[in-house]
Design an enzyme around this catalytic site. Structure first.
Site, PDB file in Angstrom:
ATOM      1  N   LYS A 176       2.908  12.384  -8.470  1.00  0.00           N
ATOM      2  CA  LYS A 176       1.797  12.468  -7.832  1.00  0.00           C
ATOM      3  C   LYS A 176       1.817  11.589  -6.621  1.00  0.00           C
ATOM      4  CE  LYS A 176      -2.950  11.167  -7.301  1.00  0.00           C
ATOM      5  NZ  LYS A 176      -2.042  11.312  -6.226  1.00  0.00           N
ATOM      6  N   GLY A 229      -0.453   0.977  -8.951  1.00  0.00           N
ATOM      7  CA  GLY A 229      -1.504   0.725  -7.623  1.00  0.00           C
ATOM      8  C   GLY A 229      -2.655   0.006  -7.752  1.00  0.00           C
ATOM      9  N   GLY A 234      -6.606   1.778 -11.862  1.00  0.00           N
ATOM     10  CA  GLY A 234      -6.112   1.514 -12.900  1.00  0.00           C
ATOM     11  C   GLY A 234      -7.075   1.522 -13.916  1.00  0.00           C
ATOM     12  N   GLU A 251       1.199  -1.388 -12.837  1.00  0.00           N
ATOM     13  CA  GLU A 251       2.036  -1.913 -12.263  1.00  0.00           C
ATOM     14  C   GLU A 251       0.616  -2.007 -11.475  1.00  0.00           C
ATOM     15  OE1 GLU A 251       3.969  -3.847 -12.463  1.00  0.00           O
ATOM     16  OE2 GLU A 251       5.559  -1.990 -14.474  1.00  0.00           O
ATOM     17  N   CYS A 285       2.716  -5.479  -3.320  1.00  0.00           N
ATOM     18  CA  CYS A 285       2.085  -5.587  -4.426  1.00  0.00           C
ATOM     19  C   CYS A 285       2.402  -7.111  -4.452  1.00  0.00           C
ATOM     20  CB  CYS A 285       2.393  -4.874  -5.781  1.00  0.00           C
ATOM     21  SG  CYS A 285       4.137  -4.591  -6.016  1.00  0.00           S
ATOM     22  N   GLU A 386      -7.043  -9.286  -3.558  1.00  0.00           N
ATOM     23  CA  GLU A 386      -5.525  -8.834  -2.245  1.00  0.00           C
ATOM     24  C   GLU A 386      -6.455  -8.090  -1.383  1.00  0.00           C
ATOM     25  OE1 GLU A 386      -3.855  -4.822  -4.162  1.00  0.00           O
ATOM     26  OE2 GLU A 386      -1.823  -6.248  -4.578  1.00  0.00           O
TER      27      GLU A 386
HETATM   28  P1  NAD Z   1      -4.609   3.463  -5.200  1.00  0.00           P
HETATM   29  O1  NAD Z   1      -4.634   2.823  -6.124  1.00  0.00           O
HETATM   30  O2  NAD Z   1      -5.601   3.505  -3.917  1.00  0.00           O
HETATM   31  O3  NAD Z   1      -3.979   4.171  -4.932  1.00  0.00           O
HETATM   32  C1  NAD Z   1      -2.620   4.230  -6.053  1.00  0.00           C
HETATM   33  C2  NAD Z   1      -2.505   5.821  -6.246  1.00  0.00           C
HETATM   34  O4  NAD Z   1      -3.010   6.676  -7.213  1.00  0.00           O
HETATM   35  C3  NAD Z   1      -2.258   7.158  -5.254  1.00  0.00           C
HETATM   36  O5  NAD Z   1      -1.507   8.057  -5.686  1.00  0.00           O
HETATM   37  C4  NAD Z   1      -3.597   7.487  -5.252  1.00  0.00           C
HETATM   38  O6  NAD Z   1      -3.260   9.030  -4.996  1.00  0.00           O
HETATM   39  C5  NAD Z   1      -4.001   7.767  -6.819  1.00  0.00           C
HETATM   40  N1  NAD Z   1      -5.045   7.871  -7.238  1.00  0.00           N
HETATM   41  C6  NAD Z   1      -6.299   7.980  -6.655  1.00  0.00           C
HETATM   42  N2  NAD Z   1      -7.314   7.364  -8.280  1.00  0.00           N
HETATM   43  C7  NAD Z   1      -7.018   8.440  -8.506  1.00  0.00           C
HETATM   44  C8  NAD Z   1      -7.437   8.364  -9.619  1.00  0.00           C
HETATM   45  N3  NAD Z   1      -8.849   8.758  -9.824  1.00  0.00           N
HETATM   46  N4  NAD Z   1      -7.369   9.045 -10.877  1.00  0.00           N
HETATM   47  C9  NAD Z   1      -6.135   9.035 -10.462  1.00  0.00           C
HETATM   48  N5  NAD Z   1      -4.986   9.011  -9.978  1.00  0.00           N
HETATM   49  C10 NAD Z   1      -5.890   8.074  -8.830  1.00  0.00           C
HETATM   50  O7  NAD Z   1      -3.141   2.323  -4.389  1.00  0.00           O
HETATM   51  P2  NAD Z   1      -2.393   2.372  -2.776  1.00  0.00           P
HETATM   52  O8  NAD Z   1      -3.924   1.843  -1.390  1.00  0.00           O
HETATM   53  O9  NAD Z   1      -1.730   3.232  -2.999  1.00  0.00           O
HETATM   54  O10 NAD Z   1      -1.775   1.013  -3.065  1.00  0.00           O
HETATM   55  C11 NAD Z   1      -1.642  -0.367  -3.009  1.00  0.00           C
HETATM   56  C12 NAD Z   1      -2.526  -0.476  -4.457  1.00  0.00           C
HETATM   57  O11 NAD Z   1      -1.252  -0.346  -4.962  1.00  0.00           O
HETATM   58  C13 NAD Z   1      -2.292  -2.243  -3.809  1.00  0.00           C
HETATM   59  O12 NAD Z   1      -3.261  -2.882  -4.588  1.00  0.00           O
HETATM   60  C14 NAD Z   1      -1.369  -2.789  -4.448  1.00  0.00           C
HETATM   61  O13 NAD Z   1      -0.647  -4.089  -5.291  1.00  0.00           O
HETATM   62  C15 NAD Z   1      -0.547  -1.659  -5.513  1.00  0.00           C
HETATM   63  N6  NAD Z   1       0.538  -1.771  -5.633  1.00  0.00           N
HETATM   64  C16 NAD Z   1       1.205  -2.601  -6.699  1.00  0.00           C
HETATM   65  C17 NAD Z   1       2.176  -2.155  -6.996  1.00  0.00           C
HETATM   66  C18 NAD Z   1       3.042  -3.464  -8.787  1.00  0.00           C
HETATM   67  O14 NAD Z   1       4.033  -3.004  -8.698  1.00  0.00           O
HETATM   68  N7  NAD Z   1       2.309  -3.872  -9.811  1.00  0.00           N
HETATM   69  C19 NAD Z   1       3.444  -2.530  -6.428  1.00  0.00           C
HETATM   70  C20 NAD Z   1       3.722  -1.152  -5.056  1.00  0.00           C
HETATM   71  C21 NAD Z   1       1.687  -1.572  -4.962  1.00  0.00           C
END
Ligand code: NAD
Length: 496
Positions: A176, A229, A234, A251, A285, A386
């Site tokens: 997804k 994410g 998470g 992650e 991240c 963040e």
């Molecule tokens: P996000 O958490 O908003 O979204 C991530 C994913 O989760 C997307 O595909 C989104 O559609 C999905 N999602 C949203 N709500 C959901 C739910 N209720 N159930 C299941 N899935 C859902 O994150 P973002 O804004 O896309 O990305 C930025 C974040 O990602 C930052 O916090 C960043 O630090 C983190 N990130 C972490 C790493 C790592 O390796 N630690 C790497 C890249 C990004």
């Protein structure tokens, strides 16, 4: 281009379509199919079927490897198209997508295809104690059906890391992508289809997270969820997954520290620290959004760093000269602006940037200048939370004990970078820093051979390397009695 979902080896159009926005202009660039729970149900069923009864679950390691190598080659064959689409959809400068995101995505499939046999080696352990003789065979099996949920900052790369490992380990997957950035994942669907993978092994669903997340992450037929994410999402996924006890990889976010000692090579430290916060508009991240500089070189560092930050060229992502594109979305831009304004109101000093650029050609996009803040206190939100944008807080320190405390004063623990010519000091500090990855005199090097992942609120589990790959397997222990000339203890226990 393909704008449809990919389920059970077929492209599926949905009646509802979702707009995909170009962040450098705010314009709609595509309308793509969007999954609801009916499509999620179909994808889970087809993934389950491909593992339990279909061809994917029955392939030899060699056959599996060859399919995954074809995906790698497919990415290389579509590299130019993927690089420009990723750039168009995320706002990332095309130089980054061309030289980092796309080749690294292909390399992940190649690496895990070529190493799956080595990582899946069976281990045999002989037990020869006074009470028992036995042999344990430790066997790595796929988890089964793995849901891969990825963010918008490295759409194809993070999807490729996860999919390469999961497929190499023998799982069926449901990917997804973020609904903000589905385009390269939809090209990946075509690549997978052209590679001829058995139906159901790979399913790709563009979907809104809140609409499908609960079904996807709580269903009994799903064995594992690998999520990258935000911390907030998470936590939701952990809640959904707990209803049926699933294996998870999390992650999550970060608030990483760059630490520059007075004995560092100044040019290298300044240039490395610039990359560590301004690549991908700071939407990383592992962004080093807090930089600590030893007092003797602090002024010199700030002058050098802010002069170079101000020279970073903002522009249209498709231009190879562009060094910084727009942020991902208007809400993301507004979030960054509000963090900077709040910090300023609390007494932080803006040394450079701090606003949207003036150029008329950038006005419609979500651009924000590289921003350097000083006089930031550890109690301020900008120091603790963040921001996910091109904003760095630079703070002075004098002693190593002080910088350890400052760097570790965070709920996150994802990464750190240390700049010094003294390797003993660097190793000593690396041992004291709360972070899953520590870079010494460099930043942002990810290797398929080496595990990556955070501690504390940055999550758990690893991606990449042997350890990351093995997350996508389950370990079975098959114990055979080897008692010589007699029967094992259970034979006599009740005296029958
Ligand atoms: P996000 O958490 O908003 O979204 C991530 C994913 O989760 C997307 O595909 C989104 O559609 C999905 N999602 C949203 N709500 C959901 C739910 N209720 N159930 C299941 N899935 C859902 O994150 P973002 O804004 O896309 O990305 C930025 C974040 O990602 C930052 O916090 C960043 O630090 C983190 N990130 C972490 C790493 C790592 O390796 N630690 C790497 C890249 C990004």
């Amino acid at each position: 281009m393909n704008t449809n979902l990919y389920i059970n080896g077929e492209f599926k159009e949905t009646p509802n379509k979702q707009d995909v926005i170009n962040p450098s202009t705010g314009e709609v660039i595509a309308k793509v199919s969007i999954a609801e729970n009916a499509e999620v149900e179909y994808a889970i069923k087809s993934a389950r079927n491909s593992i339990d009864y279909g061809l994917w679950g029955k392939l030899s390691l060699d056959e599996r490897k060859n399919f995954i190598l074809k995906i790698s080659q497919g990415i290389l064959d579509h590299a130019a198209e993927l690089a420009s689409l990723e750039s168009l959809n995320t706002g990332k400068p095309i130089k980054e997508t061309t030289f980092m995101d796309i080749p690294s995505s292909a390399a992940a499939f190649e690496y895990f295809a070529n190493n799956l046999e080595k990582y899946l080696v069976k281990e045999s352990i002989e037990i020869n104690s006074s009470i028992a003789k036995a042999q344990g065979n430790l066997i790595r099996e796929p988890q089964g059906v793995v849901v891969l949920i990825v963010p918008w900052n490295y759409p194809l790369l993070i999807a490729s890391w996860k999919m390469a490992q999961a497929l190499a380990a023998g799982n069926a997957v449901i990917l997804k992508p973020s609904s903000l950035t589905p385009l390269t994942a939809l090209i990946l669907a075509k690549i997978v289809n052209d590679a001829g993978l058995p139906a159901g092994a790979v399913n790709i669903l563009n979907a809104d997270g809140d609409t499908v997340g609960k079904t996807l992450c709580s269903d009994k037929r799903v064995d594992m969820v690998s999520f990258t994410g935000s911390n907030a999402v998470g936590k939701k996924i952990m809640e959904y997954a707990s209803s049926n006890v699933k294996k998870l990889i999390m992650e999550l976010g970060g608030k990483s520290a760059g630490i520059v000692f007075k004995d560092a090579d100044l040019e290298s430290a300044v240039n490395g620290c610039l990359c560590s916060i301004f690549l991908n508009q700071g939407q990383m991240c592992t962004a080093m959004s807090r930089i600590f500089v030893q007092d003797e070189i602090y002024d010199n560092f700030i002058n050098n760093f802010s002069a170079k930050a101000a020279r970073i060229k903002l522009g249209k992502p498709e231009d190879f000269e562009t060094q910084m594109g727009p942020l991902m979305s208007r809400p993301q831009l507004e979030k960054v602006i509000s963090y900077v304004q709040k910090a300023k109101a609390q007494g932080a000093k803006i040394v450079c940037g701090g606003k949207a650029p003036d150029g008329a050609s950038l006005k419609q996009g979500f651009f924000f200048e590289p921003t350097v803040l000083t006089q930031v206190l550890p109690s301020m939100a900008i120091f603790r939370e963040e921001v996910f944008g091109p904003v760095v807080c630079i703070t002075k320190f004098s002693a190593i004990e002080e910088v350890i405390k400052l760097a570790n004063a965070s709920d996150f623990a994802l990464a750190a970078s240390i700049w010094t010519k003294d390797s003993t000091k660097a190793q000593h500090l690396a041992a004291q820093i709360n972070a899953g990855t520590v870079w010494i005199n460099t930043y942002g090097m990810f290797f398929n051979e080496l595990p990556y992942g955070g501690f504390k609120q940055s999550g758990f589990g690893k991606e990449l390397g042997k350890e990351g790959f093995l997350e996508y397997t389950r370990l079975k222990n098959v114990i055979t009695d080897k008692t010589q000339d007699s029967k094992p203890l259970v034979n006599y226990w009740y005296g029958f």
